[in-house]
Design an enzyme around this catalytic site. Structure first.
Site, PDB file in Angstrom:
ATOM      1  N   LYS A 107     -11.468  12.243  -4.400  1.00 42.44           N
ATOM      2  CA  LYS A 107     -12.668  12.729  -5.256  1.00 42.44           C
ATOM      3  C   LYS A 107     -13.860  12.102  -4.430  1.00 42.44           C
ATOM      4  O   LYS A 107     -14.834  13.014  -4.147  1.00 42.44           O
ATOM      5  CB  LYS A 107     -12.904  12.235  -6.760  1.00 42.44           C
ATOM      6  CG  LYS A 107     -11.965  12.877  -7.761  1.00 42.44           C
ATOM      7  CD  LYS A 107     -12.513  12.606  -9.120  1.00 42.44           C
ATOM      8  CE  LYS A 107     -12.006  11.372  -9.629  1.00 42.44           C
ATOM      9  NZ  LYS A 107     -10.449  11.401  -9.767  1.00 42.44           N
ATOM     10  N   THR A 150      -5.067   3.147  -3.330  1.00 41.73           N
ATOM     11  CA  THR A 150      -6.132   3.975  -3.703  1.00 41.73           C
ATOM     12  C   THR A 150      -5.846   5.287  -4.197  1.00 41.73           C
ATOM     13  O   THR A 150      -6.335   5.930  -5.055  1.00 41.73           O
ATOM     14  CB  THR A 150      -7.111   4.253  -2.503  1.00 41.73           C
ATOM     15  OG1 THR A 150      -7.799   3.097  -1.788  1.00 41.73           O
ATOM     16  CG2 THR A 150      -8.310   5.103  -2.746  1.00 41.73           C
ATOM     17  N   ARG A 172     -14.203  11.502  -1.312  1.00 40.55           N
ATOM     18  CA  ARG A 172     -13.998  11.927  -0.032  1.00 40.55           C
ATOM     19  C   ARG A 172     -14.692  13.451  -0.209  1.00 40.55           C
ATOM     20  O   ARG A 172     -15.567  13.849   0.489  1.00 40.55           O
ATOM     21  CB  ARG A 172     -12.580  12.059   0.196  1.00 40.55           C
ATOM     22  CG  ARG A 172     -12.442  12.238   1.892  1.00 40.55           C
ATOM     23  CD  ARG A 172     -10.795  11.930   2.230  1.00 40.55           C
ATOM     24  NE  ARG A 172     -10.645  10.651   1.801  1.00 40.55           N
ATOM     25  CZ  ARG A 172      -9.303  10.090   1.471  1.00 40.55           C
ATOM     26  NH1 ARG A 172      -8.150  10.961   1.638  1.00 40.55           N
ATOM     27  NH2 ARG A 172      -9.105   8.822   1.582  1.00 40.55           N
ATOM     28  N   GLU A 201      -0.530  11.216   4.527  1.00 41.82           N
ATOM     29  CA  GLU A 201      -2.136  11.794   4.854  1.00 41.82           C
ATOM     30  C   GLU A 201      -1.987  13.374   5.076  1.00 41.82           C
ATOM     31  O   GLU A 201      -2.905  13.975   5.123  1.00 41.82           O
ATOM     32  CB  GLU A 201      -3.001  10.866   5.741  1.00 41.82           C
ATOM     33  CG  GLU A 201      -3.309   9.640   5.040  1.00 41.82           C
ATOM     34  CD  GLU A 201      -4.290   9.804   4.024  1.00 41.82           C
ATOM     35  OE1 GLU A 201      -4.495  11.001   3.302  1.00 41.82           O
ATOM     36  OE2 GLU A 201      -4.192   8.868   2.863  1.00 41.82           O
ATOM     37  N   ASP A 222       0.854  -1.332   0.186  1.00 44.91           N
ATOM     38  CA  ASP A 222       0.121  -0.164  -0.078  1.00 44.91           C
ATOM     39  C   ASP A 222       0.857   1.248  -0.074  1.00 44.91           C
ATOM     40  O   ASP A 222       2.106   0.921   0.246  1.00 44.91           O
ATOM     41  CB  ASP A 222      -0.769  -0.069   1.394  1.00 44.91           C
ATOM     42  CG  ASP A 222      -1.475   1.417   1.687  1.00 44.91           C
ATOM     43  OD1 ASP A 222      -2.365   1.802   0.661  1.00 44.91           O
ATOM     44  OD2 ASP A 222      -1.317   1.775   2.600  1.00 44.91           O
ATOM     45  N   ASP A 264      -0.118   5.193   0.844  1.00 39.21           N
ATOM     46  CA  ASP A 264      -0.406   6.279   1.974  1.00 39.21           C
ATOM     47  C   ASP A 264      -0.590   5.680   3.380  1.00 39.21           C
ATOM     48  O   ASP A 264      -1.513   4.799   3.536  1.00 39.21           O
ATOM     49  CB  ASP A 264      -1.690   6.966   1.475  1.00 39.21           C
ATOM     50  CG  ASP A 264      -1.498   7.984   0.437  1.00 39.21           C
ATOM     51  OD1 ASP A 264      -2.237   7.618  -0.670  1.00 39.21           O
ATOM     52  OD2 ASP A 264      -0.529   8.550   0.075  1.00 39.21           O
TER      53      ASP A 264
HETATM   54  C1  XBP Z   1      -5.121   6.317   0.569  1.00 39.80           C
HETATM   55  C2  XBP Z   1      -6.411   7.164   0.308  1.00 39.80           C
HETATM   56  C3  XBP Z   1      -6.166   7.997  -0.795  1.00 39.80           C
HETATM   57  C4  XBP Z   1      -5.426   9.238  -0.144  1.00 39.80           C
HETATM   58  C5  XBP Z   1      -5.670  10.539  -1.085  1.00 39.80           C
HETATM   59  O1  XBP Z   1      -4.588   5.498  -0.133  1.00 39.80           O
HETATM   60  O2  XBP Z   1      -7.427   6.568   0.635  1.00 39.80           O
HETATM   61  O3  XBP Z   1      -7.438   8.494  -1.324  1.00 39.80           O
HETATM   62  O4  XBP Z   1      -5.978   9.624   1.039  1.00 39.80           O
HETATM   63  O5  XBP Z   1      -5.277  10.362  -2.169  1.00 39.80           O
HETATM   64  P1  XBP Z   1      -3.927   4.142  -0.059  1.00 39.80           P
HETATM   65  P2  XBP Z   1      -6.061  10.715  -3.576  1.00 39.80           P
HETATM   66  O6  XBP Z   1      -4.698   2.999  -0.425  1.00 39.80           O
HETATM   67  O7  XBP Z   1      -2.536   4.393  -0.578  1.00 39.80           O
HETATM   68  O8  XBP Z   1      -3.740   4.031   1.582  1.00 39.80           O
HETATM   69  O9  XBP Z   1      -6.539  12.039  -3.583  1.00 39.80           O
HETATM   70  O10 XBP Z   1      -5.548  10.495  -4.697  1.00 39.80           O
HETATM   71  O11 XBP Z   1      -7.267   9.660  -3.916  1.00 39.80           O
HETATM   72 MG    MG Z   2      -2.897   3.209   3.353  1.00 43.66          MG
END
Ligand code: XBP
Ligand code: MG
Length: 239
Positions: A52, A119, A54, A17, A8, A10
């Site tokens: 988006k 994501t 969110r 974040e 993963d 973020d």
């Molecule tokens: C975490 C997410 C992403 C980020 C924001 O992704 O949910 O939506 O918060 O990025 P991960 P975008 O699966 O890596 O933990 O604005 O590009 O969605």
């Molecule tokens: Mg993550």
């Protein structure tokens, strides 16, 4: 025998974040919107995967009025947010979490293949990998499966199923590394054993389905187990 690690991004590779939250808030301010996401608001909004989605969720739950066609307006906000975010990352805005670099380098040195299942948007992944690994970034991960490349975002398994397809591997030959419950559910639904290293926004979540929950990848057990083929990691977490 462990054949691939699927990371993963973020919260797992790096604590990104806070930079995402800053980029969202900067975007809202630039557009004259009185929306400002503090840490508590953002923690709750992170239950919704995808920037988006969110923003749309926030608008709907807040009953905010937005100008023009909602899809177009939200898409424009998110594009600007992504531009701000990738600039912050390129400026060295964030470090890899403890142990991440060592685990990636140990895995690569031991012939364990590497992939990404996230994501976030692909451009955000590339910015982070280039910031962290420089020119080596291009050859490091065989497959980068991002949220904007699959029909459904986490907790749906789509990005992990796509990573397995691109690697031509079965789930039990891989390990996923995640930070959140949404991510754990996605990997679990794809049948992939998962190590969770909770982050600043997910430390209060339920990880019952995880193979192991570790403070971070700097835990001495991880690097040693990967070098020995990680078989021990498959045994249910003890204690
Ligand atoms: C975490 C997410 C992403 C980020 C924001 O992704 O949910 O939506 O918060 O990025 P991960 P975008 O699966 O890596 O933990 O604005 O590009 O969605
Ligand atoms: Mg993550």
């Amino acid at each position: 025998m462990l054949k691939a690690l699927i990371f993963d991004v973020d919260g797992t590779l790096a604590e990104t974040e806070e930079l995402h939250r800053f980029a969202f808030n900067r975007t809202f301010a630039e557009h004259g919107l009185d929306w400002s996401w503090d840490r508590d608001v953002y923690r709750a909004l992170l239950d919704v995967s995808g920037g988006k989605e969110r923003i749309r969720h926030y608008v709907e739950t807040r009953g905010a009025s937005i100008p023009g066609e909602p899809g177009h307006f939200v898409g424009g906000l998110h594009a600007r947010k992504t531009a701000i975010y990738t600039e912050l990352i390129a400026d060295g805005g964030v470090e890899l979490r403890p142990g991440v670099r060592q685990v990636i380098e140990t895995a690569a040195a031991n012939g364990v293949r590497l992939a990404i299942a996230t994501t976030t948007s692909r451009s955000n992944v590339c910015a982070l990998l280039h910031s962290a690994f420089g020119n080596d970034a291009d050859g490091l991960f065989e497959a980068i499966c991002a949220g904007d490349c699959v029909p459904a975002k986490k907790p749906a398994p789509d990005v992990y199923v796509e990573a397995l397809r691109r690697l031509s591997l079965s789930a039990e030959d891989c390990l996923a590394i995640e930070d959140s419950r949404n991510g754990l559910l996605a990997a679990h639904a794809a049948g992939i054993p998962t190590i969770v290293t909770p982050g600043i926004y997910t430390d209060d979540q339920d990880f019952a389905e995880a193979l192991a929950v570790l403070p971070d990848l700097g835990d001495p057990r991880v690097a040693a187990l990967l070098a020995a083929g990680a078989e021990d990691l498959r045994r249910p977490a003890r204690g």
